[in-house]
Structures are given as structure tokens and as C-alpha cells.
Write an enzyme that holds these catalytic residues in place. Structure first.
Site, PDB file in Angstrom:
ATOM      1  N   ASP A  61     -57.478 174.061  34.343  1.00 14.38           N
ATOM      2  CA  ASP A  61     -57.371 174.968  33.204  1.00 14.38           C
ATOM      3  C   ASP A  61     -55.954 175.522  33.231  1.00 14.38           C
ATOM      4  OD1 ASP A  61     -57.349 177.142  31.466  1.00 14.38           O
ATOM      5  OD2 ASP A  61     -59.340 177.833  32.036  1.00 14.38           O
ATOM      6  N   ASN A  84     -50.491 168.184  27.655  1.00 15.07           N
ATOM      7  CA  ASN A  84     -51.166 167.929  26.385  1.00 15.07           C
ATOM      8  C   ASN A  84     -52.090 169.065  25.961  1.00 15.07           C
ATOM      9  OD1 ASN A  84     -52.482 166.148  24.192  1.00 15.07           O
ATOM     10  ND2 ASN A  84     -54.202 166.634  25.539  1.00 15.07           N
ATOM     11  N   TYR A 162     -50.049 178.869  16.004  1.00 16.60           N
ATOM     12  CA  TYR A 162     -49.754 177.495  16.426  1.00 16.60           C
ATOM     13  C   TYR A 162     -48.320 177.060  16.146  1.00 16.60           C
ATOM     14  CZ  TYR A 162     -50.577 172.498  17.215  1.00 16.60           C
ATOM     15  OH  TYR A 162     -50.508 171.213  17.677  1.00 16.60           O
ATOM     16  N   LYS A 166     -45.449 176.064  19.118  1.00 21.37           N
ATOM     17  CA  LYS A 166     -44.830 174.749  19.260  1.00 21.37           C
ATOM     18  C   LYS A 166     -43.311 174.825  19.135  1.00 21.37           C
ATOM     19  CE  LYS A 166     -48.546 172.532  20.180  1.00 21.37           C
ATOM     20  NZ  LYS A 166     -48.772 172.031  21.569  1.00 21.37           N
ATOM     21  N   THR A 197     -59.260 164.208  15.063  1.00 22.63           N
ATOM     22  CA  THR A 197     -59.875 164.640  16.319  1.00 22.63           C
ATOM     23  C   THR A 197     -60.597 165.960  16.075  1.00 22.63           C
ATOM     24  OG1 THR A 197     -57.972 165.961  17.041  1.00 22.63           O
ATOM     25  CG2 THR A 197     -57.952 163.608  17.593  1.00 22.63           C
TER      26      THR A 197
END
Length: 242
Positions: A61, A84, A162, A166, A197
Site C-alpha cells: 500500500d 502505477n 487528479y 499528475k 478500466t
């Protein structure tokens, strides 16, 4: 650089991470499949072993230093690290309405987690004859895309989670590249594109790109030769503007 090498992929029990693990293993690597959930990690690794791949599950984790340290302790060699694991945070929530705790949670996984895992694995990577690190980023981390009136991302709703994480990850990649260049370790950020996904479920448009297609650029960067780039940001078409 594929055979007789070991790779660790975080967040690899499903989606793009799983396809990265599969592709690296198919190239002859021993792959450590990182997963927060022990059972899901073991099931994913078992599927790949059934296909003839040398894949081993590891509980990891990225927000839990104890699991990171335990994973590092069990390794005697590491040549490739793929950071990832990531979370999206709320979709469609404007910056003015986003609680600080929500931003903190996303940054904790998508940025701080990368630092924790990378730093824990660096002693092993520095001993590798060809250490490689790939940080899985996103095109939404590109400031150029968001500020270009001709690019569709300039019309996306604002977000404090998000995309911000990034962009920070891209800068982190550049800073690590400056430090690790002297060690011969190549580190780059990759934009796999929006893939069909669990991560993209609920988006208001249809996605047909597969996780395996998204994984391709990451695998390419994970297997760069000694003359490959470092400190870059890439997708299928080459360099992505910062």
C-alpha cells in the site's frame, strides 16, 4: 534489458497495472505484483503464472510505510520500478468546493506514495546495472494542454485533485532524474491515455482504448536501453508538452 531482471509494479492487481506486469513478465522479467489487497494480488499473480509468467504477489500500500519497507526487505534485486498505483478523487467537483482533506488524500497516494516507494527501492535500483523507473502520469497533468484553447482539455471542468497530482508527479519525475542521472538510472513519466478500466468507469463518454494498449508506452520506458531519455514525459506519440 528484459531477461534475468526483476520489476516491481504497484497497483498491479487489475487494469493498466496488471497489463504492465503481464507485458514485463512476457519479456522474461521476474515481476513483483504489488497490491493493497492480499487476496486480489494473489489471484492476479496466479492468473499470470498460469500463463507461464514468473509473477509473484507482494502486499504493498503506497500510503503505508510498513508495507513498503516490508516489500523492500524481501527483495535482493530490483531493476525496474513502475509507480502505477493511483486514485482519481472526485470527478466533476470544482476546486472551490473541494475539501482540503480530499486534495490531501489524492496527493498522499499519487505523489507522496511515489516518493515513499521510490526512496525505499533506490538502494536496490542503484545496484542494478540498468535501473529504470516509470511514473504513471496522465495527459491531464500537462499544463500546456489545459492552457491551449485548441486542446479539448482546456474545456474540461476545473479540478483540484487528479490533474494537480499528475502535474506534481511530472515535476517530481524531473527532479529525481536530476539526482539519479549520475547513477545511470533512467526515470520518466508516462501518459497511458484514458483506458476502459474500473478507474474510468462513470465518465460521461465511452472509452474503447484497452488497458494493454495503455500499458505499451510504460513498458517501452521500463525497458529503455542505456541511451534512452530520462526526465521526460511521453505517450504513444512521443514527448508530451509539459
Amino acid at each position: 534489458m528484459t531477461e534475468n531482471t526483476t520489476a516491481l509494479v504497484t497497483g498491479a492487481n487489475k487494469g493498466i497495472g496488471y497489463e504492465i506486469a503481464a507485458a514485463l513478465a512476457q519479456r522474461g522479467m521476474t515481476v513483483l505484483l504489488g497490491s493493497r489487497d492480499r487476496a486480489r494480488g494473489e489471484q492476479a499473480a496466479a492468473r499470470l503464472r498460469a500463463a507461464g509468467c514468473d509473477v509473484r504477489p507482494v502486499v504493498l500500500d503506497v500510503t503505508d510505510p510498513a508495507t513498503i519497507e516490508a516489500a523492500a526487505a524481501r527483495l535482493s534485486r530490483l531493476d525496474v520500478l513502475v509507480n502505477n498505483a493511483g486514485i482519481s478523487g472526485p470527478v466533476g467537483e470544482p476546486p472551490s468546493a473541494t475539501p482540503a482533506a480530499t486534495v490531501r488524500e489524492v496527493l498522499e497516494t499519487n505523489v507522496i506514495g511515489v516518493i515513499l516507494v521510490t526512496n525505499a527501492m533506490l538502494p536496490l535500483l542503484r545496484r542494478s546495472p540498468a535501473g529504470r523507473i516509470v511514473n504513471v502520469s496522465s495527459g491531464v497533468g500537462s499544463l500546456a494542454h489545459h492552457t491551449d484553447p485548441g486542446h479539448y482539455m482546456s474545456g474540461l471542468p476545473g479540478s483540484a485533485t487528479y490533474p494537480v497530482s499528475k502535474t506534481a508527479l511530472n515535476q517530481l519525475t524531473v527532479q529525481y532524474a536530476k539526482e539519479l542521472r549520475k547513477d545511470g538510472i533512467l526515470i520518466n513519466a508516462a501518459a497511458p491515455g484514458a483506458c476502459a478500466t474500473d478507474f474510468t468507469k462513470g465518465l460521461p463518454f465511452t472509452i474503447t482504448r484497452t488497458a494493454a494498449e495503455g500499458a505499451a508506452v510504460i513498458v517501452e520506458l521500463a525497458t529503455l536501453g542505456p541511451d534512452g531519455p530520462t526526465g521526460g514525459f511521453f505517450d504513444d506519440d512521443g514527448a508530451v508538452p509539459w
